[in-house]
Design an enzyme around this catalytic site. Structure first.
Site, short mmCIF file in Angstrom:
data_model
loop_
_atom_site.label_atom_id
_atom_site.label_comp_id
_atom_site.label_asym_id
_atom_site.label_seq_id
_atom_site.Cartn_x
_atom_site.Cartn_y
_atom_site.Cartn_z
N ARG A 166 0.96 -1.30 -0.07
CA ARG A 166 0.05 -0.01 -0.02
C ARG A 166 0.94 1.35 0.00
O ARG A 166 1.72 1.43 0.56
CB ARG A 166 -0.87 0.14 1.02
CG ARG A 166 -2.19 0.80 0.81
CD ARG A 166 -3.21 0.87 2.19
NE ARG A 166 -3.80 -0.47 2.10
CZ ARG A 166 -4.54 -0.94 2.81
NH1 ARG A 166 -5.66 0.12 3.59
NH2 ARG A 166 -5.00 -2.52 2.85
N SER A 194 -8.21 -0.20 -0.22
CA SER A 194 -9.42 -0.12 0.90
C SER A 194 -9.83 1.16 1.08
O SER A 194 -10.56 1.85 0.19
CB SER A 194 -8.76 -0.96 2.08
OG SER A 194 -9.77 -1.06 3.09
N HIS A 195 -9.79 1.64 2.26
CA HIS A 195 -10.39 2.80 2.63
C HIS A 195 -9.22 4.27 2.66
O HIS A 195 -9.68 5.11 2.97
CB HIS A 195 -10.94 3.05 4.27
CG HIS A 195 -9.48 2.43 5.06
ND1 HIS A 195 -9.20 1.30 5.49
CD2 HIS A 195 -8.97 3.69 5.80
CE1 HIS A 195 -8.18 1.30 6.24
NE2 HIS A 195 -7.86 2.65 6.63
N LYS A 223 -3.50 -6.75 -2.33
CA LYS A 223 -3.95 -7.84 -1.38
C LYS A 223 -3.48 -9.14 -2.15
O LYS A 223 -4.27 -9.30 -3.03
CB LYS A 223 -5.16 -7.64 -0.84
CG LYS A 223 -5.56 -6.50 -0.03
CD LYS A 223 -6.82 -6.39 0.69
CE LYS A 223 -6.81 -5.28 1.52
NZ LYS A 223 -8.40 -5.05 1.99
N ASP A 278 -16.76 -0.32 3.27
CA ASP A 278 -15.36 0.56 3.03
C ASP A 278 -15.28 0.42 1.44
O ASP A 278 -15.81 -0.20 0.75
CB ASP A 278 -14.24 -0.04 3.85
CG ASP A 278 -13.80 -1.55 3.52
OD1 ASP A 278 -14.71 -2.54 2.95
OD2 ASP A 278 -12.67 -2.00 3.99
N ASP A 296 -13.17 -1.19 -0.75
CA ASP A 296 -13.16 -2.53 -1.34
C ASP A 296 -14.13 -3.33 -0.92
O ASP A 296 -14.06 -4.64 -1.60
CB ASP A 296 -11.65 -2.99 -1.39
CG ASP A 296 -11.29 -3.55 0.18
OD1 ASP A 296 -11.98 -2.79 1.04
OD2 ASP A 296 -10.43 -4.21 0.25
N ASP A 315 -14.90 -5.23 1.50
CA ASP A 315 -14.60 -6.33 2.45
C ASP A 315 -14.91 -5.99 3.82
O ASP A 315 -15.07 -7.10 4.88
CB ASP A 315 -13.20 -6.87 2.27
CG ASP A 315 -11.97 -5.86 2.96
OD1 ASP A 315 -12.63 -4.69 2.93
OD2 ASP A 315 -10.99 -6.50 3.02
N ARG A 316 -15.38 -4.82 4.25
CA ARG A 316 -15.83 -4.73 5.73
C ARG A 316 -17.23 -4.07 5.63
O ARG A 316 -17.57 -3.23 4.62
CB ARG A 316 -14.94 -3.92 6.42
CG ARG A 316 -13.57 -4.23 6.79
CD ARG A 316 -12.81 -3.29 7.68
NE ARG A 316 -12.10 -2.07 6.87
CZ ARG A 316 -12.16 -1.06 7.67
NH1 ARG A 316 -12.21 -0.91 8.83
NH2 ARG A 316 -11.76 -0.01 6.91
N HIS A 370 -13.76 -6.67 10.19
CA HIS A 370 -13.66 -7.75 9.29
C HIS A 370 -14.14 -9.23 9.83
O HIS A 370 -14.17 -9.47 11.20
CB HIS A 370 -12.10 -8.02 9.39
CG HIS A 370 -11.32 -7.03 8.41
ND1 HIS A 370 -11.38 -7.12 6.75
CD2 HIS A 370 -10.60 -5.95 8.65
CE1 HIS A 370 -10.86 -6.24 6.38
NE2 HIS A 370 -10.18 -5.49 7.43
#
Length: 460
Positions: free
Chosen positions: A14, A103-104, A113, A252, A254, A256-257, A339
């Site tokens: 990242r 992500s965020h 990832k 978020d 992507d 995933d949360r 998560h």
């Protein structure tokens, strides 16, 4: 020249583009990723590659694919996807994968990832450090991957398959009608929610979806795609009340949360969602193990035991949670950061599946979400509070010495537990000069008192 130590973190890659990394870096990382797979004898000889809605995603993904192909591996391009959709593809097709997302993080960031076949995690201790070293060597020598490229990339769209798989795991077809406000934050929830919860490709569910910010836009024009920050939930909270909705969901960047808001517009803590989902999974698989990280509420292990399960605590971070789930064959795992991990999803994390469990629990009975959630929210938590500290280790030692009467645990940072049930965790950030504090107490007064006392010592 890229310094990969600045962008290869504990669990992923990242950094800012093009300042910290660019397409040349991505190509080197793609080659290095494939070399590590070869060295480990990874089967399949094809890599799944997907990206989120950030403007730099397609170019970085294409460069990574070129590095993969130069090592003789095939590439299967999934195009736009959420991170958990990439994990679905890796599990269903039993192939390694790379998801391009930050992500965020703000718009100028991007990242990767990576996972092995079967959605098995790759972190610093499970291949990521080796990938960094191999890619850094390529960059330092000024070399390009020089192999004979494999066949051109194959394109596949797995969105409908991903949605159908989730619907098999949680049946929402018979619940009572629910009005659901969903804030996608201009992230990948705007891509996945219409198919998973709507009728874009599958039969309609008894859900009325009220969309907020479903337009894919990696500049995040409305608010950051980080529901962990309370200011980014304000629009969702307001919309839930205005529409008289039963529940609000916030994803978020992507997707995933997933964060949950009740019918009053009040946030439901990720610890409560962890306990709720654990109870549902244990009803299907009595006696199973459930993983939780050490920052979730102490109500979580209590409720797991009450439902006949075996709670196991793990360090914060998806590579630690996934490894512990695989070791114990745990049915489910949850973190304070929202998560959520499922054995039925290759031990990978998926906010969408946690959201569906919450919708099912709400729709299978007549009470509002605030009443349902209150069963799982027994204590008062501070949320995570960051403090800038130059010498984190010295400050943690100072705080430890101030509470000789407390029971200490150093699994992940410093956790101190007190006889009245109050506790706090103080741990250093992996990437910044920060100490992160989480406090919980049996009452709001006790939590506030302990929180302020510890913060005063940390910031002194």
């Amino acid at each position: 020249m890229s310094d990969l130590s600045q962008i290869v973190k504990a669990y992923d890659v990242r950094g800012t583009v093009p300042d910290q990394w660019d397409e040349r870096t991505a190509e080197a990382l793609g080659a290095a990723f494939t070399q590590v797979l070869d060295a480990a004898g990874e089967p399949g000889e094809a890599v799944l590659i997907a990206h989120d809605m950030r403007a730099t995603g397609p170019g970085l993904a294409a460069a990574f694919a070129a590095g993969v192909r130069a090592e003789g591996w095939r590439v299967i391009e999934l195009g736009l996807a959420s991170t958990d959709m990439l994990y679905y593809a890796s599990g269903a097709l039993d192939l390694p994968g790379a998801m391009f997302t930050a992500s965020h993080n703000p718009a100028q960031y991007n990242g990767i990832k990576m996972c092995r076949s079967g959605a098995r995690p790759i972190g610093q201790d499970s291949g990521l450090a080796d990938i960094r070293e191999r890619a850094q060597a390529l960059l330092d020598r000024g070399e390009r991957p020089a192999g004979e490229p494999a066949a051109p990339a194959e394109r596949r769209d797995l969105l409908a398959d991903y949605a159908a798989h989730l619907r098999k795991l949680v049946d929402l077809s018979t619940i009572r009608p629910l009005k659901v406000v969903v804030d996608a934050g201009n992230g990948m929830g705007g891509h996945t929610v219409p198919t998973v919860l709507g009728d874009a490709a599958l039969p309609a569910l008894p859900l009325e979806i009220v969309p907020l910010y479903f337009e894919l836009d990696g500049t995040f024009p409305n608010h950051e795609a980080n529901p962990l920050d309370p200011k980014n939930l304000v629009d969702l909270q307001r919309a839930v009340v205005e529409h008289g909705a039963d529940i609000g969901l916030a994803f978020d960047g992507d997707a995933d949360r997933c964060f949950v808001v009740d019918e009053r517009g009040e946030p439901v803590s990720p610890s409560a969602i962890t306990a709720l989902v654990a109870a549902r999974e244990l009803a299907k698989h009595p006696g199973s193990t459930v993983i939780h990280n050490l920052i979730t509420s102490r109500a979580v292990p209590e409720i797991i035991r009450e439902h006949g399960g075996e709670p196991v605590v793990a360090r914060v971070g998806h590579s630690f949670i996934k490894a512990e789930m695989a070791r114990t064959n745990a049915i489910f795992g949850g973190e304070h950061s929202a998560h959520y991990y499922f054995r039925d999803f290759w031990f990978a994390d998926t906010g969408m599946l946690a959201a569906m469990h919450t919708l099912a629990a709400l729709g299978e009975q007549s009470q509002p979400l605030s009443i349902l959630a209150s069963v799982y929210e027994r204590y008062v938590a501070s949320g995570e509070i960051n403090s800038t500290v130059a010498d984190q280790a010295a400050k943690v030692a100072e705080v430890r010495a101030a509470y000789p009467e407390a029971e200490a645990d150093e699994l992940d940072g410093l956790t101190l537990r007190f006889p009245d049930g109050a506790w706090f965790n103080l741990r250093a950030s992996n990437t910044e000069p920060l100490l992160r504090l989480n406090v919980e107490g049996p009452t709001e007064e006790r939590m506030i008192s302990l929180r302020d006392e510890v913060l005063e010592r940390v910031r002194r």
